[in-house]
Design an enzyme around this catalytic site. Structure first.
Site, PDB file in Angstrom:
ATOM      1  N   GLY A  52       0.828  -1.199   0.000  1.00 34.26           N
ATOM      2  CA  GLY A  52       0.000   0.000   0.000  1.00 34.26           C
ATOM      3  C   GLY A  52       0.858   1.243   0.000  1.00 34.26           C
ATOM      4  O   GLY A  52       1.986   1.235  -0.488  1.00 34.26           O
ATOM      5  N   CYS A  53       0.345   2.321   0.557  1.00 32.92           N
ATOM      6  CA  CYS A  53       1.059   3.593   0.603  1.00 32.92           C
ATOM      7  C   CYS A  53       2.440   3.420   1.210  1.00 32.92           C
ATOM      8  O   CYS A  53       2.577   2.927   2.326  1.00 32.92           O
ATOM      9  CB  CYS A  53       0.244   4.600   1.416  1.00 32.92           C
ATOM     10  SG  CYS A  53       1.122   6.130   1.776  1.00 32.92           S
ATOM     11  N   PHE A  54       3.486   3.819   0.484  1.00 34.84           N
ATOM     12  CA  PHE A  54       4.835   3.586   0.999  1.00 34.84           C
ATOM     13  C   PHE A  54       5.212   4.497   2.162  1.00 34.84           C
ATOM     14  O   PHE A  54       6.203   4.256   2.844  1.00 34.84           O
ATOM     15  CB  PHE A  54       5.897   3.636  -0.096  1.00 34.84           C
ATOM     16  CG  PHE A  54       5.914   4.831  -1.012  1.00 34.84           C
ATOM     17  CD1 PHE A  54       5.356   6.057  -0.672  1.00 34.84           C
ATOM     18  CD2 PHE A  54       6.523   4.725  -2.262  1.00 34.84           C
ATOM     19  CE1 PHE A  54       5.405   7.147  -1.525  1.00 34.84           C
ATOM     20  CE2 PHE A  54       6.583   5.811  -3.132  1.00 34.84           C
ATOM     21  CZ  PHE A  54       6.030   7.024  -2.760  1.00 34.84           C
ATOM     22  N   TRP A  55       4.451   5.529   2.412  1.00 37.55           N
ATOM     23  CA  TRP A  55       4.754   6.389   3.560  1.00 37.55           C
ATOM     24  C   TRP A  55       4.716   5.580   4.858  1.00 37.55           C
ATOM     25  O   TRP A  55       5.605   5.680   5.700  1.00 37.55           O
ATOM     26  CB  TRP A  55       3.766   7.548   3.641  1.00 37.55           C
ATOM     27  CG  TRP A  55       3.832   8.515   2.505  1.00 37.55           C
ATOM     28  CD1 TRP A  55       4.867   8.708   1.640  1.00 37.55           C
ATOM     29  CD2 TRP A  55       2.810   9.438   2.114  1.00 37.55           C
ATOM     30  NE1 TRP A  55       4.556   9.691   0.731  1.00 37.55           N
ATOM     31  CE2 TRP A  55       3.302  10.152   0.996  1.00 37.55           C
ATOM     32  CE3 TRP A  55       1.532   9.719   2.598  1.00 37.55           C
ATOM     33  CZ2 TRP A  55       2.555  11.143   0.359  1.00 37.55           C
ATOM     34  CZ3 TRP A  55       0.791  10.698   1.962  1.00 37.55           C
ATOM     35  CH2 TRP A  55       1.294  11.409   0.858  1.00 37.55           C
ATOM     36  N   THR A  57       4.472   2.119   5.040  1.00 40.80           N
ATOM     37  CA  THR A  57       5.280   0.911   4.908  1.00 40.80           C
ATOM     38  C   THR A  57       6.729   1.190   5.279  1.00 40.80           C
ATOM     39  O   THR A  57       7.382   0.402   5.968  1.00 40.80           O
ATOM     40  CB  THR A  57       5.214   0.377   3.463  1.00 40.80           C
ATOM     41  OG1 THR A  57       3.852   0.221   3.064  1.00 40.80           O
ATOM     42  CG2 THR A  57       5.919  -0.966   3.346  1.00 40.80           C
TER      43      THR A  57
END
Length: 220
Positions: A52-55, A57
């Site tokens: 999902g959103c790499f922020w 992760t």
């Protein structure tokens, strides 16, 4: 950008992110945050995940004991040197992903797999919460046949033990080119904790992750 159609709060976050994009430095050059000392250590390995959103992760992976550095970026697509705007259309085939530089004498690949599945929902196809599209798919990118066998066995075990309510839909694919994301996306959570998206989506996910991985995290 993010699919903030699910709440007014997330729509406000879209405006904040758009402002950040105005100052973007594009390109695929490796971010300065990759430690040169890390890359030269014999025991440091690299693993690549998309959840999902790499922020969020990225921030979750950074908290693991034995992880030296984490880089947000794009992989799994066909467009060379993609930008954030391009992959956000879902047309390049890339996923938002992270590359994790880790000390293999401190943390194992299996623990990274455990953390990966603890950090997101691997049963929702091309979606994580309010973020929808193939760029938000759950995926693990392996470098060797040994890694692939380990991933397949781990997923088989999770499904057999019914750890999740539905079957795991995580893509398992060979790693091709990984393109580091633009500078403003690196360590985004750390420097933007007041962002509405961070508060309403990323922070709750991170707190659940920390509870699940208790005992395997760095001292704060």
């Amino acid at each position: 950008m993010r699919h903030f159609l699910f709440s007014i709060l997330l729509l406000l976050s879209l405006a904040s992110c758009a402002q950040s994009q105005n100052n973007k430095q594009t390109g695929s050059a490796e971010p300065a945050s990759v430690k040169k000392s890390t890359k030269n250590k014999a025991d440091v390995a690299v693993a690549t995940f998309a959840g999902g959103c790499f922020w969020c992760t990225e921030e979750a992976a950074e908290k693991l004991r034995g992880v030296e550095d984490v880089i947000s970026g794009y992989t799994g697509g066909s467009t060379k040197n993609p930008t954030y705007e391009q992959i956000s259309t879902g047309l390049t085939g890339h996923a938002e992903a992270v590359q994790i530089y880790y000390d293999s004498t401190v943390i194992t690949y299996e623990t990274l797999l455990e953390a990966f599945f603890a950090a997101h929902d691997p049963t929702t196809l091309n979606r994580q919460g309010p973020d929808v599209g193939t760029q938000y798919r759950s995926a693990i990118f392996y470098k060797t046949p040994q890694e692939k066998a380990q991933i397949d066995a781990y997923i088989k075990k999770l499904n057999a033990n019914r750890v999740f309510q539905g079957p795991i839909v995580t893509q398992v694919a060979a790693l091709t080119e990984f393109y580091p994301a633009e500078a403003e996306h690196q360590d985004f959570y750390r420097y933007n904790q007041d962002n509405p998206y961070m508060q309403s989506v990323s922070k709750p996910k991170l707190e659940k992750f920390k509870q699940k991985m208790e005992g395997k995290l760095k001292d704060e």
